[in-house]
Design a protein around this motif. Sequence first.
Motif, mmCIF file in Angstrom:
data_model
loop_
_atom_site.group_PDB
_atom_site.id
_atom_site.type_symbol
_atom_site.label_atom_id
_atom_site.label_comp_id
_atom_site.label_asym_id
_atom_site.label_seq_id
_atom_site.Cartn_x
_atom_site.Cartn_y
_atom_site.Cartn_z
ATOM 1 N N LEU A 203 -8.670 3.642 -4.574
ATOM 2 C CA LEU A 203 -7.715 3.112 -5.548
ATOM 3 C C LEU A 203 -7.915 1.615 -5.761
ATOM 4 O O LEU A 203 -6.987 0.820 -5.734
ATOM 5 N N LEU B 294 -1.103 3.050 -2.711
ATOM 6 C CA LEU B 294 -1.887 4.232 -2.341
ATOM 7 C C LEU B 294 -1.070 5.514 -2.465
ATOM 8 O O LEU B 294 -1.632 6.610 -2.512
ATOM 9 N N VAL C 81 -6.270 9.455 -1.561
ATOM 10 C CA VAL C 81 -6.573 8.147 -2.145
ATOM 11 C C VAL C 81 -7.891 8.213 -2.922
ATOM 12 O O VAL C 81 -7.993 7.742 -4.068
ATOM 13 N N ARG D 257 -7.606 1.214 1.264
ATOM 14 C CA ARG D 257 -7.707 0.929 -0.171
ATOM 15 C C ARG D 257 -8.853 1.690 -0.841
ATOM 16 O O ARG D 257 -8.734 2.141 -1.994
ATOM 17 N N CYS E 124 0.812 -1.220 0.000
ATOM 18 C CA CYS E 124 0.000 0.000 0.000
ATOM 19 C C CYS E 124 0.846 1.272 0.000
ATOM 20 O O CYS E 124 0.420 2.310 -0.515
#
Length: 386
Positions: free
Chosen positions: A328, A366, A301, A224, A44
Amino acid sequence: MGSKTVVNNYGSFDVTFKSGKGAVLKDINGKKYIDFLAGIAVNCLGHNYGPLVKAVAKQAKKQIHVCNYFQSDVGVLYAKELLNATGFEGVFFGNSGAEANEAAIKLARKYGQMTGGAEKKVIVTLERSFHGRTLATIKATGQEKFHPECFAPYPFGFKTIRANDYDALKTAFDSNTCALMMECVQGEGGVIPLDVKWAQAAAEAARKVGAIVIADEVQTGMGRTGSLLASEQLQFNPEVVTLAKAIAGGVPMGACLFRGKANGVFAAGDHQSTFGGNPLACAAARVVLKKLTSPDFLGHVTEKGDYMRNSIKAWNLPCIKDVRGLGLMTGIEIDGNPVEVEKACLEKGLLFSTAGEHTLRLVPPLTISKKLIDDGLLILHSVLAK
C-alpha cells in the motif's frame, strides 16, 4: 486556524481536522475526507483503532515515561517481540525517523573506525533518497534541493550514487567506505522501488570493502509494502534497519535495529534519547506489531495495493506516465503539476501527498477497505480525467 500560532514550515493547507475513524477524517466544519495519506504512512491501523486507543489509555494510567537509566516492563516486552519478529539482535529506540537514521549513521561511523581506522567513515547513499531533516540526515539525502546554503556547513563523509545503476557500483566503494545506506522504495524521491537484483549487488559490493548495509525503512517498514520489512522482499539482508512512522500507529517513535557485524558496536554513552522507548510509545507499538503479524494481514496489504495500482492502470489516462510501488505504497507519475491535483482532490474530500517532481504518493492506512479505495479512486479519476 492556527496559522498565526504554529510556524508554517510545512506549507500546510487551510484544513483543520478534529476526528477520524478508520480511513476517514473529519474537519472542524464536519466535512469528511477519505485518507490516502495516513499521516504520511504513520497511521497504519487507521484513526481511532480501538485496541490501540485502549492500550494507550491503559498505559497512561500506569506510567507514561521512565528515563532510560532504568527499564520499563512494557519496553522490555516490546523489544523482545520486535527482535523476534524481525530477526535482529539489538535495538535502539528513539522518537522519529531522523533519530533512527542518526543512530544508524553514528553506528556506521564507529564500526568503520573499529574495523578500518579513522579514515573509514564514508557512507554511500543514493540519488533521490531522503533520510531526514537533521544536518547529518539532510546531507545523507541524495537531493540537492534539501541542501540549501543557509544551513551550511554540512557534515562531510557522504557520497551518493544512482540507484539501479550497475556501472555506479564499480567505483562506489573503497577502503574508506563504512556503510551503504538505502531505502527499499525511495518514498520522498518519487515512490521508486529498488531493483531487487541491483540492491543485492550493491550490498555485496559494499560488504567486499568491509562496509555494513543499512536499510532505511522509516516509510517502508512495519507492513507498508506487504511484508513486515521491505528488505525481506529485496533479500539483501541489511545489518542495520531503521524504523519510525508506522511503528507505533501514530504515537511518536523510531527504532534502529542491528545484527551481525553491527551488533555490539554501541556502548554506554554512544547514543541516547530522553524519550526514546517510553512506555506509552511501546504500549502502542505492541498493538501495531500484534496486528501486523496476525494471520493473513500482510497478505491483504499486498492484495489491496495490487488492486489499487491495477485499477489506476486500467484508466489508461494520457496524463499518467507511470504507476509503481509495493504493497500500500503507490506512486503515480503524471504529466503535469501534482500539487494542483493534490489541491483539487482535497477540495473533493480525498487526501494524499506528492513526492519527487511529478508524482502523487498514496499511502492509506493498511486497514483501508476496498470500498474506500474505490471511493477515493473515483475522486482521483474525476480530477485526472479533466
